[in-house]
Design a protein around this motif. Sequence first.
Motif, mmCIF file in Angstrom:
data_model
loop_
_atom_site.group_PDB
_atom_site.id
_atom_site.type_symbol
_atom_site.label_atom_id
_atom_site.label_comp_id
_atom_site.label_asym_id
_atom_site.label_seq_id
_atom_site.Cartn_x
_atom_site.Cartn_y
_atom_site.Cartn_z
ATOM 1 N N ALA A 142 7.697 15.345 -4.178
ATOM 2 C CA ALA A 142 8.016 15.082 -2.770
ATOM 3 C C ALA A 142 6.952 15.671 -1.853
ATOM 4 C CB ALA A 142 9.379 15.675 -2.432
ATOM 5 N N ALA A 143 6.502 16.882 -2.154
ATOM 6 C CA ALA A 143 5.470 17.517 -1.330
ATOM 7 C C ALA A 143 4.153 16.762 -1.434
ATOM 8 C CB ALA A 143 5.291 18.968 -1.760
ATOM 9 N N ALA A 144 3.838 16.261 -2.640
ATOM 10 C CA ALA A 144 2.616 15.475 -2.803
ATOM 11 C C ALA A 144 2.697 14.193 -1.986
ATOM 12 C CB ALA A 144 2.391 15.161 -4.279
ATOM 13 N N GLY A 145 3.887 13.586 -1.929
ATOM 14 C CA GLY A 145 4.065 12.378 -1.129
ATOM 15 C C GLY A 145 3.834 12.608 0.345
ATOM 16 N N LEU A 146 4.036 13.829 0.789
ATOM 17 C CA LEU A 146 3.794 14.180 2.190
ATOM 18 C C LEU A 146 2.373 14.698 2.420
ATOM 19 C CD1 LEU A 146 7.195 15.931 2.956
ATOM 20 C CD2 LEU A 146 6.364 13.807 3.978
ATOM 21 N N GLY A 147 1.567 14.737 1.363
ATOM 22 C CA GLY A 147 0.190 15.197 1.511
ATOM 23 C C GLY A 147 0.046 16.697 1.619
ATOM 24 N N LEU A 148 1.034 17.461 1.128
ATOM 25 C CA LEU A 148 0.979 18.918 1.227
ATOM 26 C C LEU A 148 0.282 19.568 0.040
ATOM 27 C CD1 LEU A 148 4.604 19.524 2.524
ATOM 28 C CD2 LEU A 148 2.505 20.103 3.762
ATOM 29 N N LEU A 149 0.163 18.855 -1.057
ATOM 30 C CA LEU A 149 -0.443 19.445 -2.245
ATOM 31 C C LEU A 149 -0.940 18.347 -3.167
ATOM 32 C CD1 LEU A 149 1.785 18.989 -4.723
ATOM 33 C CD2 LEU A 149 2.931 20.884 -3.608
ATOM 34 N N ILE A 150 -1.713 18.793 -4.149
ATOM 35 C CA ILE A 150 -2.174 17.924 -5.234
ATOM 36 C C ILE A 150 -1.712 18.551 -6.534
ATOM 37 C CG2 ILE A 150 -4.197 17.063 -6.472
ATOM 38 C CD1 ILE A 150 -5.666 16.988 -3.823
ATOM 39 N N SER A 151 -1.143 17.746 -7.399
ATOM 40 C CA SER A 151 -0.699 18.237 -8.699
ATOM 41 C C SER A 151 -1.430 17.460 -9.781
ATOM 42 C CB SER A 151 0.811 18.060 -8.855
ATOM 43 O OG SER A 151 1.235 18.511 -10.123
ATOM 44 N N LEU B 231 0.849 -1.187 0.000
ATOM 45 C CA LEU B 231 0.000 0.000 0.000
ATOM 46 C C LEU B 231 0.889 1.243 0.000
ATOM 47 C CD1 LEU B 231 -2.633 -1.012 2.711
ATOM 48 C CD2 LEU B 231 -2.847 -1.210 0.231
ATOM 49 N N THR B 232 0.622 2.146 -0.935
ATOM 50 C CA THR B 232 1.409 3.378 -0.991
ATOM 51 C C THR B 232 0.474 4.573 -0.980
ATOM 52 O OG1 THR B 232 1.382 3.377 -3.416
ATOM 53 C CG2 THR B 232 3.222 2.266 -2.343
ATOM 54 N N GLY B 233 1.019 5.713 -0.625
ATOM 55 C CA GLY B 233 0.238 6.943 -0.598
ATOM 56 C C GLY B 233 0.806 7.922 0.398
ATOM 57 N N PRO B 234 0.366 9.183 0.327
ATOM 58 C CA PRO B 234 0.914 10.208 1.212
ATOM 59 C C PRO B 234 0.455 10.039 2.655
ATOM 60 C CG PRO B 234 -0.892 11.094 -0.087
ATOM 61 C CD PRO B 234 -0.616 9.730 -0.622
ATOM 62 N N SER B 235 1.039 10.808 3.531
ATOM 63 C CA SER B 235 0.681 10.769 4.950
ATOM 64 C C SER B 235 -0.808 11.066 5.120
ATOM 65 C CB SER B 235 1.480 11.817 5.723
ATOM 66 O OG SER B 235 2.853 11.545 5.672
ATOM 67 N N GLY B 236 -1.433 10.283 5.998
ATOM 68 C CA GLY B 236 -2.819 10.553 6.344
ATOM 69 C C GLY B 236 -3.837 10.028 5.371
ATOM 70 N N ILE B 237 -3.423 9.344 4.299
ATOM 71 C CA ILE B 237 -4.359 8.922 3.266
ATOM 72 C C ILE B 237 -5.184 7.714 3.705
ATOM 73 C CG2 ILE B 237 -2.939 7.263 2.011
ATOM 74 C CD1 ILE B 237 -5.103 10.095 0.502
ATOM 75 N N GLY B 238 -4.770 7.030 4.750
ATOM 76 C CA GLY B 238 -5.569 5.916 5.258
ATOM 77 C C GLY B 238 -4.937 4.555 5.138
ATOM 78 N N LYS B 239 -3.621 4.503 4.921
ATOM 79 C CA LYS B 239 -2.946 3.207 4.803
ATOM 80 C C LYS B 239 -3.038 2.426 6.113
ATOM 81 C CE LYS B 239 1.002 5.083 3.763
ATOM 82 N NZ LYS B 239 0.595 6.500 3.842
ATOM 83 N N THR B 240 -2.814 3.104 7.229
ATOM 84 C CA THR B 240 -2.856 2.430 8.527
ATOM 85 C C THR B 240 -4.254 1.892 8.803
ATOM 86 O OG1 THR B 240 -1.089 3.835 9.386
ATOM 87 C CG2 THR B 240 -2.497 2.734 10.998
ATOM 88 N N ALA B 241 -5.281 2.652 8.463
ATOM 89 C CA ALA B 241 -6.656 2.186 8.688
ATOM 90 C C ALA B 241 -6.934 0.926 7.882
ATOM 91 C CB ALA B 241 -7.646 3.287 8.317
ATOM 92 N N LEU B 242 -6.415 0.868 6.645
ATOM 93 C CA LEU B 242 -6.597 -0.331 5.833
ATOM 94 C C LEU B 242 -5.841 -1.519 6.433
ATOM 95 C CD1 LEU B 242 -6.396 1.178 2.247
ATOM 96 C CD2 LEU B 242 -8.297 -0.177 3.156
ATOM 97 N N LEU B 243 -4.623 -1.271 6.903
ATOM 98 C CA LEU B 243 -3.864 -2.341 7.564
ATOM 99 C C LEU B 243 -4.639 -2.891 8.761
ATOM 100 C CD1 LEU B 243 -0.125 -1.216 7.775
ATOM 101 C CD2 LEU B 243 -1.044 -3.129 6.495
ATOM 102 N N GLU B 244 -5.172 -1.981 9.565
ATOM 103 C CA GLU B 244 -5.890 -2.423 10.758
ATOM 104 C C GLU B 244 -7.152 -3.184 10.392
ATOM 105 O OE1 GLU B 244 -6.465 1.189 12.885
ATOM 106 O OE2 GLU B 244 -4.424 1.244 13.699
ATOM 107 N N ALA B 245 -7.849 -2.717 9.349
ATOM 108 C CA ALA B 245 -9.066 -3.408 8.941
ATOM 109 C C ALA B 245 -8.745 -4.804 8.407
ATOM 110 C CB ALA B 245 -9.796 -2.588 7.877
#
Length: 928
Positions: A301-310, A40-54
């Motif tokens: 890099a900023a998108a990977g941290l969830g700071l912006l959308i391009s 699972l990949t994605g920026p910070s806060g996108i919900g990867k941990t929630a999916l892992l827990e589920a």
Amino acid sequence: MDVRAAPTVVRKGRPPAPAGRSALLATIEASLAANGSVVLTGPSGIGKTALLEAAGAAADARGELVLRAAGTETERWVPCSGLAELLDQLPAPLVGELPRERLSGLPEPHADHVGCRLSLRGLLARCAEERPVLVLVDDAQWLDGESADAVRYAVGRLAGKGVRAIVAGRWADGFAAGGGAPWAPAPDALHLPVPPLTPDELAEMFDSYGLPVRVVNTLHSDSGGNPYLALALGGAFTDRIPRHWRPAPLPQRVQSVIAERLARLPAEARETLLMAALAIRPTTDLLCRAGRTGAVRDVRAAAGLGLLISEGGGIRFTPPAVGTVLAESADARHLARVHRALAAVVPDAAGRARHRALADPGPSAEPAHSLVTAAEQAVRQGSHRMAAELYRLAADRSPAERLEWLVAAAETGANGGLPDLVHRAAEAVLAADATPAQRVRVRLALLDLSGQGLAEMGEVFAAALVDADGDPALLGPLRLRMALGALVNGAPGRAEQEANGALAHARATGDTALEAKALTVRANISLIEGRGDYATDLRRARRLPEPPLDGQLHMTPRYLAAYCAVFEDRLAEAREDLLRMLALVERGSGEEVVHVLRNLSEIAVHTGRCREALDFADRAMRVTEEAALSPGPAWYHGALAELAGGSLRRAVALAERGLRASEQEDDVIFQSRLLHVLGVARMRLGDVRAGVEALWRIDTLGEGRGLLSPLVLRRHGDLAQGLVALGDTARAAEVIRTTRIVVGDRARGIGVTGRLDRAEACLLAARGEPDAAVALLSRTATLFERLGQPLEAGHCLLEQARIERRRRRAGPARAAASEALEIFLRCEARPWAEHARHRLASLDMGPREGAALDRTSLSEGERRIALLVGQGITNQQVANRLFLSVKTVEASLTRIYRKLGIRSRTQLGALLDGPAALPDESGATLPR
């Protein structure tokens, strides 16, 4: 040794998926079931941990052994730290057998890392002999290399024996935001980027929070669909919703998140983001031309941290406050240097003037007037955001005219959907010694910012009336807004009174622009009520000078003329006029842009340009979200476009959300429209009764009499067809009769008449007059072809195919259905095409199934049960409606199936021409 020495509590039931992640979790579960692993990949806060827990909770519930590890930034250089965490969760007797030196995990040069890998493999193999094993690794970008190697080695070799892994990390396009290299637990692991939540999914997440739909829509825009960020931003609404659509303060938690994420970026990347923050419309191309040669890498890099959308090269910060934090972190010299770099590369004169002014903030009267000139030019070009910024800068540089330019900034900011700027400017004006005219104008800007939510602006209206103090020049535009508010809230009589008052004030002061707008609003009221005098007022308005392009194009005569052309079925003319208007406002970002896009989408639906309809509707919804406008209107047109060329289920979802939003804003106009599209969508999905109920609800709106006339809201034909499908032919006939009286023989109602004719054909067929029905449908299809409305013509052909099939004329039925399918495929009308394919498939059934068209073998009670089941309702609902037991219904169905030679509810729905099942967009069958 018994590996099950570590007991596991198996929970019953399936743990719920995180909001909006059901499909993604199902994909993960399918991969695990096939002994596959997932990344699972994605920026910070996108919900990867929630999916892992589920996924882990679901595996726990199945009785699997679940091992969890998480990388940490501080321990990523400690060898075997993650491996030690995994071993701690294994049964103690197993781990106790290993040599102690292999478990030390110490970062010594001679540590036996190969032995650790072999040991983990052996332990997991022993565990897998008893039950499947699932390894979960969160923040995998920070897991130490030795542990990653051990997991990869063990899972790669034991996948066929029930050992799988899910690895979640923050990697973007090969750039590891956390500093580690991307890795997968197995060579064939499924890589799943976790996408942002859609507006629908975020709304689901916020369902229990009680926030207005419009606020949730804004949260989606500001967070970019990042659930963690959306929840953090939603914390600003914990105590109360700010009144009058005032922006909520940025929570301290969000400020901390922004600061922490920015700190992870290298200095070069932060400099690139600062330049993007200072530009009005930042793009990676603009940044590169301004000297940021690594812009693409930095933005990634900023998108990977969830700071912006391009998207498409454009850059949007999430939340927008990221730009503010960046600007506030730089000193004046630094900011001036960046503005000078941007001034050299921005493509428009207004943008260059803005950056030059910001690079040299010293007060001077001449630069202020130059900025005002540039602002006026930006307004004429439809670039209200740019104009508002320029007016604000002019106010800072001209103390003598400061309030006047702040008022102008508020007005243009409202037209551009900029609530922060509007409220700041309005507060500054109202706190100063402003003139009554300036005070009224900023209050009008606040009213314009509210969109369809004028019902909540009573305090602002009252204050504006006090400030106006009987001055007709001020009362005219104020009463025009009062007319719009009354119309939206379902009081056309009061709306007309206010429009008449605005018209009188405009004539008394010689304000021809306001006079034209007042006549336009009055004509719109007449149109909505179905009165023929709207054309007279519109002609009068068009004889006056066209109002300037000031952000309110949707209240001008030329816009209403195009709007009227839609309802008069002059679609080609309306499309041409609206496309010209779109060219005038394409730089804008406010309500006038949304109005033009929405109506272009509706015309595209009528003319069978389904892909274009979806595109215009998507753009309207995006601008609505980004400008924090009322979402109901844009969601209505989104649902309409989905109904024609997208997904019936998405049409229902958009209509339901839009209906909630419009109810919260007391917007009766769009409640009516949304109920119409919702009713049609439900009927086409098979729930005819619910669809008819939604259409009946419209009559309770607008002072209890249904506000929109049949000429504007063409629902009555759909309602009559639904009533016929339910067997209520008497009420269907009455709906058709009374609607024909209202419409009369006016040429501008010909499209409505065509829909009523189609409904009457269905009624004739139900009453045993198939010849007359087919003849009427044929004439109606020809009419719609002449009007350039292919989907309506195709609908007529489908009804013709249904009637011909009922009287066992397979050839004519197949010809009509085939012609309809050809039309729908040409128009890219996916739901309609699937309906036509379903019709053709039913015609290809064998002779045993064809005998089902003759219902004489069924008793009266069996006919009633068959009809209800064919409509898609459950056995329990049939039992409740007919006052029977469920067992009686089940026994009756068995007899019905035997008599008709079928074996399922799906076949029953097809044979009785009911909607018990209809292929969805993917070709699957949807049970009803």
